[in-house]
Design an enzyme around this catalytic site. Structure first.
Site, mmCIF file in Angstrom:
data_model
loop_
_atom_site.group_PDB
_atom_site.id
_atom_site.type_symbol
_atom_site.label_atom_id
_atom_site.label_comp_id
_atom_site.label_asym_id
_atom_site.label_seq_id
_atom_site.Cartn_x
_atom_site.Cartn_y
_atom_site.Cartn_z
ATOM 1 N N HIS A 1 0.816 -1.213 0.000
ATOM 2 C CA HIS A 1 0.000 0.000 0.000
ATOM 3 C C HIS A 1 0.852 1.267 0.000
ATOM 4 C CE1 HIS A 1 0.305 -0.121 4.528
ATOM 5 N NE2 HIS A 1 0.342 1.183 4.349
ATOM 6 N N ASP B 1 -0.439 -7.627 1.665
ATOM 7 C CA ASP B 1 0.101 -6.261 1.596
ATOM 8 C C ASP B 1 1.633 -6.280 1.650
ATOM 9 O OD1 ASP B 1 0.375 -3.521 1.662
ATOM 10 O OD2 ASP B 1 -0.364 -3.277 3.706
ATOM 11 N N SER C 1 4.348 2.191 8.307
ATOM 12 C CA SER C 1 3.931 1.172 7.348
ATOM 13 C C SER C 1 5.116 0.577 6.589
ATOM 14 C CB SER C 1 2.952 1.753 6.337
ATOM 15 O OG SER C 1 1.671 1.869 6.875
#
Length: 276
Positions: free
Chosen positions: A86, A139, A237
């Site tokens: 992402h 992801d 992230s």
């Protein structure tokens, strides 16, 4: 990003906001973050002791204030860095990832605006073709660097069935993200000590619901503390979750930061990384 009630990837909205702010950042005098005390509930980490933690950077998109950092990653081979898929979405970056001319990784540097370490351009990327943006399943992405990092920077990936994935295992998450859950981004590398939690904890916290992310045990890993207080957050992230000296997860998504009943959700390394 980590949306508080509609759990989506920890970075998505936060990155869009950072990109919008980048144009403004060049017009004002940069000021340091108000607190660099740690990932939420964490502590300062030393890059020479954790050389496999890297920052993803694009000054063009995110400005110079924090050296363009927008995500984290883990060195899994001298020329390979694992991160979250992402982080490379067009709606996050504002451009297609392959059009990001100054994408690079910063390795071996605790302070983003300090000296030393390595800054290496990214020459190619692999985005997991099974990545599902709606559920956040799969992801993961792997960046290929223009030149190799020292072999000592590499962290092994825990294979499926490794004891490092067992619930109750002590683990540590690393990143340069939000240290408070209120947008206080760090300049220095931080670490938070957590535990691998049973899949049931995240299945209960994130049940399947229309329009929301859901916990998928086959490709995700649950980690945190049952009482809350220690967690990854926005800006972390793609960063590594390490247990027993191996990479077991990549920071992916969750609800809030450090909340007792909303554990962090990580991409399960063994399920998505090539060769793991």
């Amino acid at each position: 990003m980590r949306d508080t009630r509609h759990p989506i990837s920890r970075k998505r909205a936060a990155l869009v906001a950072l990109a919008a702010a980048a144009a403004v950042a060049s017009l004002v005098t940069p000021t340091p973050a108000a607190a660099d005390s740690g990932v939420v509930g964490g502590r300062t980490a030393n890059a020479p002791d954790t050389p496999w933690v890297v920052a993803l950077s694009s000054v063009d998109r995110f400005g110079r204030m924090r050296a363009g950092q927008f995500c984290g990653g883990a060195v899994i081979a001298p020329t390979k860095v694992a991160t979250a898929a992402h982080c490379l979405r067009e709606d996050v970056l504002g451009v297609r990832a392959e059009e990001l001319r100054d994408l690079k990784v910063i390795a071996g540097r605790s302070d983003l605006v300090g000296g030393g370490g390595h800054e290496i351009p990214v020459k190619d990327m692999w985005i997991n073709p099974a990545y599902d943006a709606e559920s956040n399943s799969g992801d993961a992405a792997v960046l290929t660097l223009a030149r190799p990092l020292p072999s000592g920077y590499v962290i092994p990936v825990a294979p499926a069935g490794d004891p490092a994935y067992r619930p109750g295992t002590d683990a540590t998450v690393y990143g340069w993200g939000d240290t408070t859950g209120l947008g206080t981004y760090a300049h220095t590398l931080n670490a938070a000590d957590v535990s691998v939690l049973p899949d049931q904890d995240c299945s209960r916290a994130y049940p399947a619901a229309p329009g929301q992310a859901r916990y998928v045990p086959a490709t995700m890993l649950c980690a945190g503390t049952r009482e809350g207080g220690r967690d990854a957050c926005q800006g972390d992230s793609g960063g590594p979750l390490i247990a027993r000296g191996k990479l077991i997860g990549l920071v992916s998504w969750g609800s809030g930061c450090g909340l007792a009943e909303s554990p962090g959700v990580y991409t399960r390394a063994s399920a998505v990384l090539p060769g793991s």
